[in-house]
Design an enzyme around this catalytic site. Structure first.
Site, PDB file in Angstrom:
ATOM      1  N   ARG A 266       0.851  -1.190   0.000  1.00 13.92           N
ATOM      2  CA  ARG A 266       0.000   0.000   0.000  1.00 13.92           C
ATOM      3  C   ARG A 266       0.887   1.240   0.000  1.00 13.92           C
ATOM      4  NH1 ARG A 266      -2.833  -3.682   3.259  1.00 13.92           N
ATOM      5  NH2 ARG A 266      -4.971  -4.079   2.515  1.00 13.92           N
ATOM      6  N   LYS A 296      -2.661  -1.772   7.527  1.00 14.05           N
ATOM      7  CA  LYS A 296      -4.100  -1.541   7.626  1.00 14.05           C
ATOM      8  C   LYS A 296      -4.682  -2.587   8.573  1.00 14.05           C
ATOM      9  CE  LYS A 296      -8.223  -0.962   4.727  1.00 14.05           C
ATOM     10  NZ  LYS A 296      -8.770  -1.079   3.343  1.00 14.05           N
ATOM     11  N   HIS A 359      -2.224   2.202  -6.108  1.00 11.46           N
ATOM     12  CA  HIS A 359      -2.806   1.051  -5.412  1.00 11.46           C
ATOM     13  C   HIS A 359      -3.108  -0.093  -6.378  1.00 11.46           C
ATOM     14  CE1 HIS A 359      -4.727  -0.573  -1.753  1.00 11.46           C
ATOM     15  NE2 HIS A 359      -5.584  -1.141  -2.575  1.00 11.46           N
ATOM     16  N   ARG A 362      -1.383  -3.711  -6.539  1.00 11.91           N
ATOM     17  CA  ARG A 362      -1.813  -4.844  -5.727  1.00 11.91           C
ATOM     18  C   ARG A 362      -2.763  -5.745  -6.514  1.00 11.91           C
ATOM     19  NH1 ARG A 362      -0.828  -4.704  -0.527  1.00 11.91           N
ATOM     20  NH2 ARG A 362      -2.822  -5.552   0.202  1.00 11.91           N
ATOM     21  N   HIS A 386      -3.328  -9.763   3.048  1.00 15.53           N
ATOM     22  CA  HIS A 386      -4.779  -9.882   3.121  1.00 15.53           C
ATOM     23  C   HIS A 386      -5.142 -10.740   4.327  1.00 15.53           C
ATOM     24  CE1 HIS A 386      -5.428  -9.006  -1.441  1.00 15.53           C
ATOM     25  NE2 HIS A 386      -5.263  -7.914  -0.720  1.00 15.53           N
ATOM     26  N   TYR A 396      -4.910 -19.084  14.052  1.00 18.99           N
ATOM     27  CA  TYR A 396      -3.998 -20.186  14.331  1.00 18.99           C
ATOM     28  C   TYR A 396      -2.940 -20.428  13.258  1.00 18.99           C
ATOM     29  CZ  TYR A 396      -7.045 -21.367  18.200  1.00 18.99           C
ATOM     30  OH  TYR A 396      -7.772 -21.315  19.364  1.00 18.99           O
TER      31      TYR A 396
END
Length: 418
Positions: A266, A296, A359, A362, A386, A396
């Site tokens: 980003r 983010k 952007h 991405r 993500h 986990y």
């Protein structure tokens, strides 16, 4: 009424916690009072205190007087509020009185002021108490957005209304007036915040119904998500880079653009990047460790270094950084000291306005590599930081897969260069 955003005074830093009363009392005791303990409190030669929670305590005097008092802070100083005498005021009533006092404190009012009591159930008092209770869970940016939206769109109409007397039709008119100016998403967020405020008030027995809950079906549908313009053809991406290289522009902006293309991060993380975040630049496995605070994430996750994001640097990305460092650097200075719109302006000048934005790299990275490497979807998502949609998996599965991610970034760099 002046409804400007302003830093809250010191007294607002004493947050109101949940009605579950699970927070420890101010004196650190974990045990709360019981009716039996209050009744059994014996008179002693010297006055003493029996603490309940969050500053509430029973004061027992040598004369036999038992009174409820609340400690709190205002203006950086400890203050004391007398609530009433036992048994005229029960333990339950004392806790309710303490809750009301904390709501006034959170709204910037002095609970010792009798006039302030008249404001205890006003919408503005409750809304500001809700905000102070929740702000610790949010980023500073989100907290500012929340309070400004309330001060701009809600408080001018509802500030002085008793919260228990507000009806759904009033709230409907409010959010529809926001929609009427074209701010569909703002109206949706305002409804959500109203819903939260009324829920907060219900559990504190300041009102009995939530009129905002009925508005969900009455709002206009949310606007369709606008995708960032992005090229998803590798030849077009290479042509973009050639066009950018041919422009007259500051070398640092061109280097930043190239590094953005190679890492698909980003733009905020790129602009915040410091040399101290680069590890083993001259070694066999160079790495960019992006602090969680630059990602983010929620406020809680930002504060945990375990959520730092790792970008394995391909040979071209590492070489680019070595070139950027040729003139010397300080470990805590920005790697790419550029403005927020510098790279976007570069693409616009190159003739790619509306076709590709910073952007967009991405989307380019994800689309092309998912086509080329369909079995590596999870690793591609991890490379882009993500968050997994499966919450159990997110909690986990902490495997970094750095070797596979390094292979992806090296493959991506070769595709851009070939």
């Amino acid at each position: 009424m002046a409804l400007l955003y302003r830093p809250q005074p010191e007294l607002l830093k004493q947050p109101y916690r949940s009605a579950a009363r699970s927070a420890p009392p101010m004196d650190g005791r974990a045990q709360m009072l019981t009716n039996a303990a209050v009744k059994a409190a014996r008179i002693k030669p010297r006055a003493y205190k029996m603490f309940d929670e969050r500053g509430l305590f029973l004061f027992v005097a040598p004369s036999g007087l038992k009174s409820w008092r609340l400690k709190y802070r205002a203006g950086g100083k400890e203050q004391l509020l007398s609530l009433g005498r036992w048994p005229d005021m029960s333990l339950v009533d004392a806790r309710d009185g303490a809750d009301r006092a904390r709501s006034l404190i959170a709204a910037g009012l002095d609970p010792r002021d009798r006039a302030a009591a008249a404001h205890a159930d006003q919408f503005e008092t409750v809304a500001r108490a809700w905000f102070e209770d929740r702000r610790g869970r949010w980023s500073a940016k989100h907290a500012r957005d929340v309070i400004l939206s309330l001060e701009r769109d809600v408080l001018p109409l509802l500030a002085k209304n008793p919260i228990g007397g507000i009806e759904a039709v009033q709230l409907l008119e409010l959010v529809q007036s926001i929609e009427a100016r074209g701010a569909i998403e703002t109206a949706r967020r305002i409804r959500q915040r109203l819903d939260a405020i009324f829920s907060y008030a219900i559990v504190r027995e300041l009102c009995t119904t939530n009129p905002a809950a009925a508005l969900r079906a009455e709002l206009a549908p949310p606007p369709s998500v606008q995708r960032h313009p992005a090229l998803v053809d590798i030849e077009q991406l290479k042509a973009l880079q050639v066009a950018v290289d041919a422009l007259e522009a500051a070398p640092r902006v061109k280097l930043a653009s190239r590094f953005l293309a190679l890492t698909a991060v980003r733009i905020g993380a790129l602009r915040l990047a410091r040399w101290s975040e680069i590890e083993e630049l001259d070694g066999p496995a160079p790495l960019w460790r992006i602090p969680a605070a630059h990602m983010k994430l929620t406020r809680v996750r930002k504060a945990d270094a375990a959520n730092d994001h790792l970008i394995p640097l391909s040979p071209p990305a590492a070489e680019l950084l070595r070139s950027a460092a040729e003139n010397g650097y300080d470990t805590h200075t920005p790697i790419f000291p550029i403005g927020a719109g510098a790279i976007g302006d570069l693409y616009n000048r190159a003739g790619y306005a509306g076709r590709h934005v910073p952007h967009g790299w991405r989307a380019s990275f994800s689309t092309i590599l998912n086509e080329q490497c369909p079995t590596e979807k999870d690793v591609i998502d991890q490379a882009l930081a993500h968050v997994p949609t499966n919450k159990v998996e997110a909690a986990y599965n902490r495997a970094e897969h750095l070797a596979r991610r390094r292979d992806l970034f090296c493959r991506w760099a070769k595709m851009l260069a070939s």
